[in-house]
Design a protein around this motif. Structure first.
Motif, PDB file in Angstrom:
ATOM      1  N   ILE A  55       0.828  -1.212   0.000  1.00  9.79           N
ATOM      2  CA  ILE A  55       0.000   0.000   0.000  1.00  9.79           C
ATOM      3  C   ILE A  55       0.856   1.254   0.000  1.00  9.79           C
ATOM      4  CG2 ILE A  55      -1.675   1.328   1.344  1.00  9.79           C
ATOM      5  CD1 ILE A  55      -2.965  -1.382   2.114  1.00  9.79           C
ATOM      6  N   ASP A  56       1.852   1.304   0.848  1.00  8.38           N
ATOM      7  CA  ASP A  56       2.710   2.494   0.860  1.00  8.38           C
ATOM      8  C   ASP A  56       3.419   2.675  -0.486  1.00  8.38           C
ATOM      9  OD1 ASP A  56       2.131   3.402   3.406  1.00  8.38           O
ATOM     10  OD2 ASP A  56       3.910   2.560   4.352  1.00  8.38           O
ATOM     11  N   THR A  57       3.879   1.570  -1.042  1.00  8.75           N
ATOM     12  CA  THR A  57       4.553   1.679  -2.346  1.00  8.75           C
ATOM     13  C   THR A  57       3.577   2.156  -3.423  1.00  8.75           C
ATOM     14  OG1 THR A  57       6.107  -0.072  -1.750  1.00  8.75           O
ATOM     15  CG2 THR A  57       5.898   0.430  -4.082  1.00  8.75           C
ATOM     16  N   ALA A  58       2.378   1.609  -3.400  1.00  8.88           N
ATOM     17  CA  ALA A  58       1.377   2.044  -4.377  1.00  8.88           C
ATOM     18  C   ALA A  58       1.066   3.517  -4.198  1.00  8.88           C
ATOM     19  CB  ALA A  58       0.104   1.207  -4.240  1.00  8.88           C
ATOM     20  N   MET A  59       0.989   3.948  -2.961  1.00 10.88           N
ATOM     21  CA  MET A  59       0.702   5.368  -2.740  1.00 10.88           C
ATOM     22  C   MET A  59       1.836   6.229  -3.282  1.00 10.88           C
ATOM     23  SD  MET A  59      -1.952   6.937  -1.547  1.00 10.88           S
ATOM     24  CE  MET A  59      -2.849   6.539  -0.041  1.00 10.88           C
ATOM     25  N   ALA A  60       3.057   5.754  -3.146  1.00 15.17           N
ATOM     26  CA  ALA A  60       4.183   6.508  -3.707  1.00 15.17           C
ATOM     27  C   ALA A  60       4.073   6.588  -5.236  1.00 15.17           C
ATOM     28  CB  ALA A  60       5.509   5.876  -3.293  1.00 15.17           C
ATOM     29  N   LEU A  61       3.696   5.471  -5.859  1.00 17.44           N
ATOM     30  CA  LEU A  61       3.573   5.465  -7.320  1.00 17.44           C
ATOM     31  C   LEU A  61       2.475   6.413  -7.790  1.00 17.44           C
ATOM     32  CD1 LEU A  61       4.001   1.613  -7.928  1.00 17.44           C
ATOM     33  CD2 LEU A  61       5.640   3.412  -8.563  1.00 17.44           C
ATOM     34  N   VAL A  62       1.367   6.341  -7.116  1.00 11.74           N
ATOM     35  CA  VAL A  62       0.223   7.176  -7.466  1.00 11.74           C
ATOM     36  C   VAL A  62       0.553   8.656  -7.227  1.00 11.74           C
ATOM     37  CG1 VAL A  62      -1.982   7.792  -6.429  1.00 11.74           C
ATOM     38  CG2 VAL A  62      -1.613   5.468  -7.282  1.00 11.74           C
ATOM     39  N   THR A  63       1.242   8.910  -6.134  1.00 12.48           N
ATOM     40  CA  THR A  63       1.628  10.287  -5.815  1.00 12.48           C
ATOM     41  C   THR A  63       2.552  10.851  -6.890  1.00 12.48           C
ATOM     42  OG1 THR A  63       1.373   9.893  -3.461  1.00 12.48           O
ATOM     43  CG2 THR A  63       2.813  11.719  -4.096  1.00 12.48           C
ATOM     44  N   ARG A  64       3.450  10.005  -7.371  1.00 15.72           N
ATOM     45  CA  ARG A  64       4.343  10.475  -8.424  1.00 15.72           C
ATOM     46  C   ARG A  64       3.550  10.936  -9.644  1.00 15.72           C
ATOM     47  NH1 ARG A  64       8.680   6.277 -10.139  1.00 15.72           N
ATOM     48  NH2 ARG A  64       6.798   5.364 -11.018  1.00 15.72           N
ATOM     49  N   GLU A  65       2.527  10.188  -9.982  1.00 12.18           N
ATOM     50  CA  GLU A  65       1.672  10.613 -11.102  1.00 12.18           C
ATOM     51  C   GLU A  65       0.976  11.934 -10.810  1.00 12.18           C
ATOM     52  OE1 GLU A  65      -0.891   7.586 -13.033  1.00 12.18           O
ATOM     53  OE2 GLU A  65      -0.038   6.205 -11.548  1.00 12.18           O
ATOM     54  N   ALA A  66       0.490  12.053  -9.599  1.00 17.56           N
ATOM     55  CA  ALA A  66      -0.210  13.298  -9.246  1.00 17.56           C
ATOM     56  C   ALA A  66       0.749  14.480  -9.263  1.00 17.56           C
ATOM     57  CB  ALA A  66      -0.863  13.161  -7.871  1.00 17.56           C
ATOM     58  N   LEU A  67       1.978  14.236  -8.836  1.00 15.77           N
ATOM     59  CA  LEU A  67       2.947  15.335  -8.827  1.00 15.77           C
ATOM     60  C   LEU A  67       3.260  15.821 -10.243  1.00 15.77           C
ATOM     61  CD1 LEU A  67       5.451  14.236  -6.027  1.00 15.77           C
ATOM     62  CD2 LEU A  67       3.755  16.080  -5.939  1.00 15.77           C
ATOM     63  N   VAL A  68       3.238  14.915 -11.198  1.00 19.16           N
ATOM     64  CA  VAL A  68       3.448  15.331 -12.588  1.00 19.16           C
ATOM     65  C   VAL A  68       2.356  16.316 -13.003  1.00 19.16           C
ATOM     66  CG1 VAL A  68       3.439  14.542 -14.987  1.00 19.16           C
ATOM     67  CG2 VAL A  68       4.701  13.249 -13.240  1.00 19.16           C
ATOM     68  N   LEU A  69       1.119  15.982 -12.636  1.00 22.23           N
ATOM     69  CA  LEU A  69       0.003  16.887 -12.950  1.00 22.23           C
ATOM     70  C   LEU A  69       0.186  18.235 -12.258  1.00 22.23           C
ATOM     71  CD1 LEU A  69      -3.026  14.436 -12.420  1.00 22.23           C
ATOM     72  CD2 LEU A  69      -2.094  15.215 -14.614  1.00 22.23           C
ATOM     73  N   ILE A  70       0.520  18.161 -10.995  1.00 18.07           N
ATOM     74  CA  ILE A  70       0.626  19.390 -10.198  1.00 18.07           C
ATOM     75  C   ILE A  70       1.754  20.272 -10.724  1.00 18.07           C
ATOM     76  CG2 ILE A  70       1.250  20.249  -7.895  1.00 18.07           C
ATOM     77  CD1 ILE A  70      -0.252  17.679  -6.801  1.00 18.07           C
ATOM     78  N   ARG A  71       2.911  19.666 -10.935  1.00 16.50           N
ATOM     79  CA  ARG A  71       4.051  20.433 -11.438  1.00 16.50           C
ATOM     80  C   ARG A  71       3.718  21.144 -12.738  1.00 16.50           C
ATOM     81  NH1 ARG A  71       9.062  19.977  -9.625  1.00 16.50           N
ATOM     82  NH2 ARG A  71       9.803  20.757 -11.624  1.00 16.50           N
ATOM     83  N   ALA A  72       3.078  20.424 -13.645  1.00 17.37           N
ATOM     84  CA  ALA A  72       2.798  21.009 -14.955  1.00 17.37           C
ATOM     85  C   ALA A  72       1.952  22.275 -14.805  1.00 17.37           C
ATOM     86  CB  ALA A  72       2.082  19.991 -15.841  1.00 17.37           C
ATOM     87  N   ASP A  73       0.967  22.209 -13.941  1.00 14.05           N
ATOM     88  CA  ASP A  73       0.111  23.392 -13.799  1.00 14.05           C
ATOM     89  C   ASP A  73       0.814  24.510 -13.040  1.00 14.05           C
ATOM     90  OD1 ASP A  73      -2.358  23.021 -15.238  1.00 14.05           O
ATOM     91  OD2 ASP A  73      -2.706  21.300 -13.934  1.00 14.05           O
ATOM     92  N   VAL A  74       1.627  24.157 -12.083  1.00 11.53           N
ATOM     93  CA  VAL A  74       2.364  25.214 -11.376  1.00 11.53           C
ATOM     94  C   VAL A  74       3.345  25.888 -12.340  1.00 11.53           C
ATOM     95  CG1 VAL A  74       3.951  25.711  -9.475  1.00 11.53           C
ATOM     96  CG2 VAL A  74       2.052  24.125  -9.129  1.00 11.53           C
ATOM     97  N   GLN A  75       3.954  25.102 -13.186  1.00 14.31           N
ATOM     98  CA  GLN A  75       4.853  25.705 -14.179  1.00 14.31           C
ATOM     99  C   GLN A  75       4.112  26.655 -15.108  1.00 14.31           C
ATOM    100  OE1 GLN A  75       6.524  22.107 -15.707  1.00 14.31           O
ATOM    101  NE2 GLN A  75       8.378  22.266 -14.453  1.00 14.31           N
ATOM    102  N   ARG A  76       2.914  26.265 -15.485  1.00 15.32           N
ATOM    103  CA  ARG A  76       2.119  27.171 -16.329  1.00 15.32           C
ATOM    104  C   ARG A  76       1.822  28.475 -15.581  1.00 15.32           C
ATOM    105  NH1 ARG A  76      -2.951  23.639 -17.856  1.00 15.32           N
ATOM    106  NH2 ARG A  76      -3.605  25.499 -19.026  1.00 15.32           N
ATOM    107  N   ILE A  77       1.532  28.348 -14.300  1.00 15.89           N
ATOM    108  CA  ILE A  77       1.264  29.561 -13.510  1.00 15.89           C
ATOM    109  C   ILE A  77       2.506  30.434 -13.461  1.00 15.89           C
ATOM    110  CG2 ILE A  77       0.688  30.429 -11.223  1.00 15.89           C
ATOM    111  CD1 ILE A  77      -0.901  27.840 -10.757  1.00 15.89           C
ATOM    112  N   VAL A  78       3.654  29.818 -13.197  1.00  9.82           N
ATOM    113  CA  VAL A  78       4.895  30.585 -13.115  1.00  9.82           C
ATOM    114  C   VAL A  78       5.171  31.288 -14.441  1.00  9.82           C
ATOM    115  CG1 VAL A  78       7.405  30.399 -12.897  1.00  9.82           C
ATOM    116  CG2 VAL A  78       5.921  29.200 -11.276  1.00  9.82           C
ATOM    117  N   ALA A  79       4.999  30.553 -15.524  1.00 10.85           N
ATOM    118  CA  ALA A  79       5.249  31.158 -16.827  1.00 10.85           C
ATOM    119  C   ALA A  79       4.333  32.360 -17.056  1.00 10.85           C
ATOM    120  CB  ALA A  79       5.056  30.118 -17.933  1.00 10.85           C
TER     121      ALA A  79
END
Lengths: 402, 402, 402, 402
Positions: D109-133
């Motif tokens: 479960i912890d490993t799965a949560m890490a994997l899923v979180t990594r995917e979510a972070l990709v989404l989050i980063r992309a939008d934060v980068q758009r905001i910064v730009a």
């Protein structure tokens, strides 16, 4: 004592009420009432009680030594009881063993906190009542004063300033009622002995509790509430709700006092609201205090709730956490209530600006929409509600002796 | 839907009650009651009301489209009302403009949340009552069963298991009472129109509200509570208090079920409590659920309190935050209550082990101390209190129809 | 001062560091550094700077008057600056206008908080290092000491006490590293002038900031962080993480010190851990302190995070809320670290009891299960990991100069 | 599933990433990687690994049955592993015992949560980068656009809109950096076996962990982090900080978009921002979403921190509480980032209104004060800082590959 930032977020009265000296005095009131009740029921000798009661004065004790020693003992009751016992022993050595007889630290501390809280509630109630009075007067006076109604921070329709004030007042009237109910349940004597069974009270536990509660003006609980924290934390929740309702008023005040809106202003006092070098600044200091409270208090309440699962007969950590949050909760709530009481008593209302802001919205819209949503005549719906509210809230306030 | 971890921390019943479908149905009940009341007061045509009422069925709508569209609209009411209006228009185009007439999204959503909450409270109450019944029975049965009393996680004196159970039950009995009071105040119709003035109700606002509240079985508030959140959040606080009291039971269960203590055990069910590979594991799964709730719910309550300062006539963000926390609050509370109801109904009590743990403490101490603090005879004080408590709590429960 | 319950939940050192006197002294250090840098860059006359610097001594000011006046002003900087200016004027009237020149209250207060925090971090680090040292020694010493491993509060398998200690130590070693990184970013000079533009600094703003930061030993931020609170609150989060890791140790200590488990005990000190009347009580007072911190600090962090959306160039309420929480955060964290440092330095470890608890589990199980899950030989897996951990953690600690 | 109010406060992408199906798939990736690594190290037969890997496909399993059964088991891993084992047994009965071999639920479960979180972070980063730009572009473009600077919600001096944008961007640039550092530490394989000792891995534990981490793209921790939650919760804190910085932007957007201020407006999209009946409404829906997140997320972080003291080798309740909060945290953060990315990409800026609001303040003041504090020329200080900031932030962003 880390209180530098509590000075202007609280009041000197509240700070004093929850301060060391007043708290220790409240603990001594517990000890005196205990000795008296135990003597009356024959559990301890009358002469011992006399000596104990005569010594239960905070001026006879070395407050700073008690505070210092509490750090080591991990409890403020242990050094207090020791010093009280030693002092009693100076005058009447035979009385010393009867100090704090059959009790536990938590009995004295919880009861003292109830006594101190009662004092703080008197302060809080008085200021909330002043706020309610000020708001009901404004509500009546401005029932017909048209004002932009704003939703999601955008103009939506028309209300009246009177209705706005009634809207602010109603939750406070309810809070005063609920606080009364809640305080009645929460302000209880704590008396359980070591583990809640009053095992050293020679079967007189119930009678001793009754006498003590009477002497201290507290309720008698069904049984000791060492780990039954619900009634107590419920009072904390009420204080949280009150702070939220005050925060709502403060948020609106701040918004309506913006330079560009300028429908309201906190009263201007010399030396307040801005640095001397910036005479143009008219900071909404009172609202700021209430908003700071509204940001801090919810987490205080969360800590109280999170500390409810207290282990076995008395907890390791959770009770201590609750204790430490409580005085700061009371300080924040009174800070908020007092600040708004002062601000609302002298609130500057600008009906002209309310009207011109409304007109500006109308002017920006097609005629049809302007008429449907922003005609000043729409104020009549608000006015009628405002008047009904004021009457109902006044009736309710008077019925409750608010 | 992120509900994977809510499955075993909540119940299928609670998840359904706060689910999309049931919530939208509750909104439709609001719309139907509105049409009916507006027709009865002549604000809209009777025929329009008929068409609207007939269409207010969740089965007639495309739930997943509404949910999807709400993401764009920033509100669930906007697509629901649109779809309802479009559907009504199919059958009776003239009725369409009278759908949701004179109302705002928040009217429908707050009212629906009240309806849904009432259903959840029925679930919660039922399980809390089962817990109280189980505890009062155990309290009576074990009033005389001696047990170590522990303070700060160390043996302190003697109590009885019966008193322990009474101690657990008392806050729940009070919670049931307070929940009733609080729900009566909180479960109100929301009806304000755009900005709380009911400006499109042709002076019939009060009567419409009365009729709607009657039809929906809700209270009529003094005025719309769009930004007066105190009564509503007070109910959230009560749920927080209940969760804390349940958490206290769970914490004690977990501690008393430790292998080395072994005074209690949750009932053993095949396939629960441990992986198949570890037959020796007897995990306290129910207590775990209640403890998880007790760790999550206080912060939920904090969010509700922190969201109280809602701007002007309706807020930007704070109301939406409150809405989103509420269903999860209900889910957690019912998860906790249900888990403990099951666990306490089949609780394994081990009086022999209670006795031997007590004896072990006695054996470790000098005779004098062992006698003063750990004599099994000390149970009598606890026994007497336990019996009194049980009687009082039973009386109270019956008086309240608990 | 409401500090009664902070006495034993914090330390006298931390209380002094965040106290009024030390904070005002830190503000004066800001004012002195400002005058010096402004003189060096020609923004104010050298002679004025001399007078100001000479007066920036807390002993020259009436601390209690400043505190009192701050309540009215709604800011501690306003009365401090006024008194400083008045005092400077006594000696050198021409210097008075150059006191606090071109600055805002928040410049002085945020910088002072950074200075005070740096002092508190020294205290905290020292005690965490003592904890790490104690744990790594125990981990090495008991790498092979078999011990029950418990999951969901039930026996699950075998570990070693050494591995348990390594498990406790590892998060603290990481915390020390992260605290360093975080402090480097957070302990910054604040210098923005009224609205962050340094509009009165005659184009010398950057140079003045550089000089001041150098003099005060703080970092220079890219720009003023009046409403950019992320680096600062990130430090608060780190303190929250540290408190959580300390709380984990405390929770295990309390559980393993239970009478029925008795694998560990906090060191016994006369007069601590229980009332004199109950010589059998050996309360885990240090763990209690750390657990109380672990219950209070998360909400403090939540308040800091919730206060981040600060309006415009400087906030109304959110900044004040943050300020007021910060000192209490530092006090709690140091209370926790100090308590555990003392407890772990003298921890009583009972390997016999660890063995007998393990044997008791084995005896309760069928032979097969006992052998598979609870053979003492299983300790070898833990021992190997423990030794690896200790080596890695020691290396890491030394690399970081921990 | 109670997600009705998460729809518009989150995004469909984030909801899917943390959804049941994706989470179970991530758990299956763990099981496949485990089998592969155990086969490679000779711990399980190669043929068994083949069968297991071939079956680790979410489409082969009955997702809703797993979810349902998890409620009873108190863990999602137990029914998943059982179904996986049963399915493997259909094809290769000899492989069945090697499913999930030597592991515990929390490993998967912890490993799965890490994997899923990594995917979510990709989404989050992309939008934060758009905001910064978007913000850096606006900051450059409007470096010289004068604008009222406001403190305590009142006009204080002059800044530029460019500097305001730089002020908004800087914390996000830092957040992206800190998120990277934090994610690297947090996104770790979890592999401990029953109690963290990998006792069934035949001495190959370290190698198996290395292979699995490599296969899954995760870091290898020093040891299992079953109850060492600091690195993980530190990532949660970072998400909290990001949400706070986004909330600051949203709060300013809402304030600057008020009708009376009108310096900014969110882009207008058909069907968004208000009910069709109120064409004049232009609600700041994106800011509302970000503000709601900023009110909810701090309490989520508090729950994570409060859950850190997890008992012994694996916790009863605290871990489960943490798990349940995490997906909602990710959902809120992405909701906030996406909403602002859309809003800032099309932000309507009104420099004329900025100028006229400034002029209005000037007109209201005595000439001297107007000149000292509100001369448009004061913008030059802001402009210079804005340009420096933009350059520095661009450099930093590029250096970090933002």
């Amino acid at each position: 004592m880390s209180s530098l930032f509590d000075q202007f977020l609280s009041t000197s009265e509240a700070i004093e009420v929850v301060g060391e000296r007043n708290f220790l005095q409240a603990m001594l009131r517990f000890e005196a009432a205990l000795a008296q009740a135990q003597a009356a029921t024959g559990v301890i000798p009358q002469a011992a009680a006399q000596s104990i009661i005569g010594t239960c004065k905070v001026d006879l004790l070395d407050v700073s030594k008690i505070v210092r020693d509490s750090a080591f003992a991990g409890s403020v009751a242990i050094p207090l009881v020791k010093m009280l016992r030693d002092t009693v022993a100076l005058f009447n050595p035979e009385a010393a063993p009867f100090v704090h007889y059959g009790c536990t630290s938590q009995d004295a501390i919880d009861t003292a906190m109830a006594l101190v809280t009662r004092e703080a509630l008197v302060l809080i109630r008085a200021d909330v009542q002043r706020i309610v009075a000020a708001l009901l007067q404004l509500a009546g006076q401005h029932a017909d004063t048209p004002m932009l109604a704003r939703t999601l921070m955008q103009p939506a329709c028309v209300t009246s300033f009177g209705l706005t004030c009634a809207n602010w007042a109603a939750p406070l009237v309810r809070s005063l009622q609920r606080l009364d109910d809640s305080a009645e349940r929460a302000l209880q004597l704590q008396l359980g002995g070591t583990v809640g069974t009053l095992e050293k009270m020679q079967g007189q536990g119930a009678e001793i509790a009754r006498l003590m509660a009477q002497a201290l003006g507290l309720s008698v609980p069904l049984m000791s509430w060492h780990t039954q924290r619900d009634s107590w934390v419920a009072l904390g929740c009420e204080l949280g709700l009150l702070t939220g309702s005050l925060g709502k008023i403060a948020k609106d005040l701040v918004l309506l006092s913006q330079f560009e809106v300028a429908e309201l202003a906190e009263p201007l006092e010399a030396g307040r609201g801005g640095p001397p070098s910036m005479p143009h600044k008219h900071n909404p200091v009172a609202s700021m205090v209430a908003l700071a409270a509204a940001q801090r208090v919810p987490q205080r309440v969360a800590t109280l709730l999170a500390a409810m699962p207290q282990e076995h007969e008395r907890a390791a950590g959770a009770w201590q956490a609750e204790l430490a949050e409580w005085p700061q909760l009371l300080m924040s709530v009174h800070g908020s209530a007092r600040a708004l009481a002062l601000a609302l008593a002298g609130l500057q209302v600008n009906p002209k600006r309310m009207r011109s802001n409304l007109n500006a919205v109308r002017a920006s819209l097609p005629k049809e929409a302007a008429k449907e949503w922003f005609s000043p005549d729409l104020k009549q719906h608000a006015a009628q509600l405002a008047r009904q509210q004021v009457a109902a809230l006044r009736a309710q306030s008077q019925a409750d002796g608010v």
